[in-house]
Design an enzyme around this catalytic site. Structure first.
Site, short mmCIF file in Angstrom:
data_model
loop_
_atom_site.label_atom_id
_atom_site.label_comp_id
_atom_site.label_asym_id
_atom_site.label_seq_id
_atom_site.Cartn_x
_atom_site.Cartn_y
_atom_site.Cartn_z
N HIS A 119 0.69 -1.01 0.44
CA HIS A 119 -0.05 0.25 -0.71
C HIS A 119 1.03 0.91 0.35
O HIS A 119 1.28 1.69 1.33
CB HIS A 119 -0.78 0.23 1.72
CG HIS A 119 -2.35 -1.20 1.30
ND1 HIS A 119 -2.79 -1.88 2.39
CD2 HIS A 119 -2.47 -1.48 -0.21
CE1 HIS A 119 -3.85 -2.58 1.87
NE2 HIS A 119 -4.08 -2.69 0.54
N GLU A 122 1.72 3.40 2.62
CA GLU A 122 1.95 2.98 4.38
C GLU A 122 3.75 3.47 4.44
O GLU A 122 4.81 2.04 4.24
CB GLU A 122 1.66 1.95 4.25
CG GLU A 122 0.32 1.42 4.58
CD GLU A 122 -0.66 0.10 4.39
OE1 GLU A 122 -0.14 -0.33 4.05
OE2 GLU A 122 -1.66 0.55 4.52
N ARG A 177 -2.99 4.92 -2.32
CA ARG A 177 -3.12 3.40 -1.49
C ARG A 177 -3.25 2.60 -2.83
O ARG A 177 -2.27 1.70 -2.31
CB ARG A 177 -4.13 2.92 -0.78
CG ARG A 177 -4.43 1.90 -0.76
CD ARG A 177 -5.95 1.21 0.20
NE ARG A 177 -6.28 0.44 -0.11
CZ ARG A 177 -6.44 -0.48 1.53
NH1 ARG A 177 -5.57 0.32 2.50
NH2 ARG A 177 -6.84 -1.61 1.75
N ASN A 194 -4.09 -6.03 -2.45
CA ASN A 194 -3.89 -6.42 -0.50
C ASN A 194 -5.84 -6.97 -1.18
O ASN A 194 -6.36 -7.33 -0.56
CB ASN A 194 -3.84 -5.86 -0.44
CG ASN A 194 -3.49 -7.22 0.90
OD1 ASN A 194 -3.11 -7.95 0.78
ND2 ASN A 194 -4.17 -7.00 2.22
N ARG A 195 -6.34 -6.58 -2.35
CA ARG A 195 -7.42 -7.50 -3.00
C ARG A 195 -7.28 -8.55 -3.97
O ARG A 195 -8.96 -8.56 -4.32
CB ARG A 195 -8.58 -6.72 -2.53
CG ARG A 195 -8.55 -5.82 -1.53
CD ARG A 195 -9.61 -6.59 -0.68
NE ARG A 195 -9.58 -5.21 0.99
CZ ARG A 195 -8.88 -4.43 1.66
NH1 ARG A 195 -7.77 -5.53 1.64
NH2 ARG A 195 -9.28 -4.84 2.53
N HIS A 249 2.73 -4.08 7.06
CA HIS A 249 1.88 -2.37 6.37
C HIS A 249 1.37 -1.68 7.45
O HIS A 249 1.80 -2.12 8.51
CB HIS A 249 -0.21 -2.90 6.62
CG HIS A 249 -0.09 -3.97 5.27
ND1 HIS A 249 -0.95 -3.68 4.05
CD2 HIS A 249 0.25 -5.34 4.73
CE1 HIS A 249 -1.24 -4.43 3.43
NE2 HIS A 249 -1.20 -5.29 3.77
N SER A 250 0.71 -0.53 7.21
CA SER A 250 0.62 0.47 8.48
C SER A 250 -0.82 0.73 8.76
O SER A 250 -1.30 0.88 7.43
CB SER A 250 1.54 1.61 8.75
OG SER A 250 1.46 2.23 7.37
N TYR A 251 -1.22 0.80 9.71
CA TYR A 251 -1.03 1.25 10.86
C TYR A 251 -1.58 0.18 11.73
O TYR A 251 -3.02 -0.60 11.52
CB TYR A 251 -1.11 2.11 11.59
CG TYR A 251 -2.63 2.94 11.47
CD1 TYR A 251 -3.13 3.47 12.18
CD2 TYR A 251 -2.76 3.28 10.31
CE1 TYR A 251 -4.40 3.80 12.32
CE2 TYR A 251 -3.79 4.44 9.94
CZ TYR A 251 -4.20 4.17 10.58
OH TYR A 251 -5.78 5.12 10.49
N TYR A 302 -11.15 -7.62 10.31
CA TYR A 302 -11.45 -7.24 9.23
C TYR A 302 -11.63 -7.98 7.99
O TYR A 302 -10.11 -8.40 7.67
CB TYR A 302 -11.90 -5.59 8.36
CG TYR A 302 -10.80 -5.14 8.07
CD1 TYR A 302 -10.36 -5.06 7.13
CD2 TYR A 302 -9.98 -4.22 8.90
CE1 TYR A 302 -9.34 -5.06 6.11
CE2 TYR A 302 -8.99 -3.43 8.64
CZ TYR A 302 -8.44 -4.06 7.23
OH TYR A 302 -7.42 -3.31 6.44
N GLU A 325 0.96 -5.15 11.10
CA GLU A 325 0.59 -3.50 11.33
C GLU A 325 1.42 -3.06 12.25
O GLU A 325 0.95 -2.89 13.02
CB GLU A 325 -0.41 -3.37 10.93
CG GLU A 325 -2.05 -3.75 10.61
CD GLU A 325 -2.45 -3.10 9.35
OE1 GLU A 325 -1.61 -2.18 9.30
OE2 GLU A 325 -2.80 -3.78 8.09
ZN LIG Z 1 -2.08 -1.48 4.29
#
Ligand SMILES: [Zn+2]
Length: 375
Positions: A119, A122, A177, A194-195, A249-251, A302, A325
Site C-alpha cells: 500500500h 504506508e 493506496r 491487497n484484494r 503494512h501500517s497501521y 476485518y 500492521e
Molecule cells: Zn495496508
C-alpha cells in the site's frame, strides 16, 4: 478503516465538504470527533534526507523510490558476500520489482520473504524493510542468533512492492493506496493489490467498483505486480521451500495470520504454530520499548478477501504467513508516522522477526498443510 460493527471508523474529507459531512453525522445522530483538523499540516516536507547509506541517519528518514533503488545497488556493493539482488516481479508501468537476498554461509536454503510497501501511503513499511536488511547483514558474525538464522534461511526482502503507487504518493498524492493501473473505461485509477490475490477473490471486504479504495481488479492476479510475485514465490517454494512470508503494512499494531477472507471461519490446520510464532515475535518486540501488538487471525480485524496472507499461505504454501500492521497504534497520525519513529520501529520489528525466525527454524515440520477445499 471500518473494522466490525460498533467499531469507530476514520474518514478523511476535503475542506469544501467538511461542513456537509458534519451536518450529515449530526442528523443521523452518529457520534464523531475531529482527529486531525488539517491533514496537510502533518505532511512535512521530506526533501531534507540527504544522507548516504554509510551514515546511520540514512535509516532514520523516509526515502523516494529512486533513493531506495539506489540504496539496493549500493547495499549489494557494500556487502557482496551476504547480499544479492533478484528480480521478483514487475509493475503495471513496467518497473522491475526487486528483492534483496540475504544469505549466510550456505546457498539454497529455505526461503523467508518480507514484503514491504504493498500500500503506497504506508511509508513506514519500506523504511522498516531497509532497517531490517541492514541489521541482518551487520549482525552476521556478531550475533549468534542472526548467524544461525542466516545459515538456515535465505531471506528475501522486497522493500517496495507497489512501486508505481509509492512513487505517486511522493509526487502527487501522499494518501495514495492502490497501484497505478488506469482501469480502462473508468474515471478512477488503481487496483488494491491487497484484494487482488486468488483466495476467495471478490469476497468480503473487497469491492468491484473501480473508484473504491479496495477495488479488487478484473480477476484474481490480474495485476502485473501480483501475478509476477505469485510465479516467483511458487518457484521459490518448489526449489528451496518457502517457510515464512510476512506482508508489512501500517497501521494499528497487529500481528496476524490466515484466514483473513471471511469472519467466523474455522482456524487453519497450522493455526497453533502460526499463533505461537506470532506470540514469539510480539513478545520480543514488546520487550524493546513496550509496544503492544494485538495477536489473532486476520479476519478478526476485518474480512479482506483476496489478501496477501491467505494467498501466501494457501497458494504459495508458506506455513508461517503473516500480515503485520506496524506503528502507529491509532489514527491520530495514522499513515503519517513522523520520521522520528522510523528508527525505533526498525529496532523493535527486527527483534520481532528475529524471535519468529528462531522459532520457525526449529519447526520439525515447516511445510504448510494442504487445504484442498477452502472452508
Ligand atoms: Zn495496508
Amino acid at each position: 478503516m471500518s473494522h466490525t460493527l460498533d467499531d469507530p471508523t476514520d474518514v478523511m474529507v476535503p475542506p469544501r465538504v467538511a461542513g456537509r459531512v458534519q451536518d450529515f453525522l449530526k442528523r443521523r445522530k452518529l457520534e464523531y470527533s475531529v482527529l486531525i483538523e488539517n491533514v496537510e499540516d502533518l505532511i512535512e516536507p521530506q526533501a531534507t534526507c540527504a544522507y548516504d547509506i554509510t551514515q546511520e541517519e540514512f535509516y532514520t528518514c523516509y526515502h523516494t523510490l529512486d533513493e531506495i533503488d539506489t540504496w539496493m545497488v549500493n547495499f549489494e556493493a557494500l556487502y557482496p558476500e551476504r547480499v544479492s539482488i533478484v528480480q521478483a516481479s514487475t509493475t503495471h508501468e513496467g518497473k522491475d520489482i526487486k528483492a534483496i537476498k540475504i544469505s549466510g554461509k550456505n546457498a539454497n536454503n529455505p526461503a523467508v520473504v518480507f514484503l514491504g510497501g504493498i500500500h503506497a501511503r504506508e511509508w513506514i513499511s519500506p523504511a522498516t524493510m531497509l532497517n531490517i536488511a541492514k541489521k541482518l547483514v551487520e549482525n552476521y558474525g556478531v550475533d549468534e542468533d542472526i548467524m544461525s538464522i542466516l545459515d538456515f534461511y535465505d531471506i528475501y526482502i522486497v522493500p517496495v512492492f507497489n512501486k508505481d503507487g509509492y512513487d505517486f504518493s511522493w509526487t502527487d498524492d501522499r494518501m495514495w493506496r492502490k497501484n497505478r493501473n488506469p482501469n480502462s473505461g473508468a474515471a478512477c485509477v488503481g487496483v488494491d493489490l491487497n484484494r487482488n490475490w486468488n483466495v476467495d477473490f471478490g469476497g468480503d471486504g473487497a469491492n468491484n467498483l473501480k473508484c473504491s479504495e479496495v477495488y479488487h481488479g478484473t480477476g484474481p492476479l490480474s495485476e502485473a505486480e501480483t501475478s509476477g510475485l505469485d510465479e516467483w514465490a511458487r518457484a521459490l517454494q518448489a526449489s528451496s521451500g518457502l517457510h515464512v512470508f510476512i506482508d508489512f503494512h501500517s497501521y494499528g499494531l497487529y500481528w496476524m495470520w490466515p484466514w483473513g477472507y471471511r469472519t467466523g471461519l474455522p482456524p487453519t490446520p497450522d493455526n497453533d504454530e502460526q499463533k505461537t510464532g506470532a506470540e514469539h515475535a510480539t513478545t520480543a518486540l514488546q520487550d524493546v520499548f513496550g509496544t503492544t501488538y494485538k495477536v489473532h487471525n486476520s479476519a478478526l480485524m476485518y474480512a479482506a478477501a483476496g489478501a496477501t496472507e491467505d494467498w501466501a499461505y494457501h497458494t504459495a504454501g508458506a506455513k508461517y504467513s503473516y500480515i503485520v500492521e506496524l506503528r502507529p497504534e491509532s489514527s491520530d497520525v495514522g499513515f503519517l508516522l513522523p520520521d522520528s519513529q522510523i528508527e525505533a520501529t526498525g529496532i523493535e520489528t527486527f527483534e520481532g522477526v528475529k524471535a519468529l525466525l528462531l522459532y520457525t527454524s526449529t519447526d520439525p515440520d515447516p511445510v504448510a498443510k494442504k487445504v484442498d477445499v477452502l472452508p
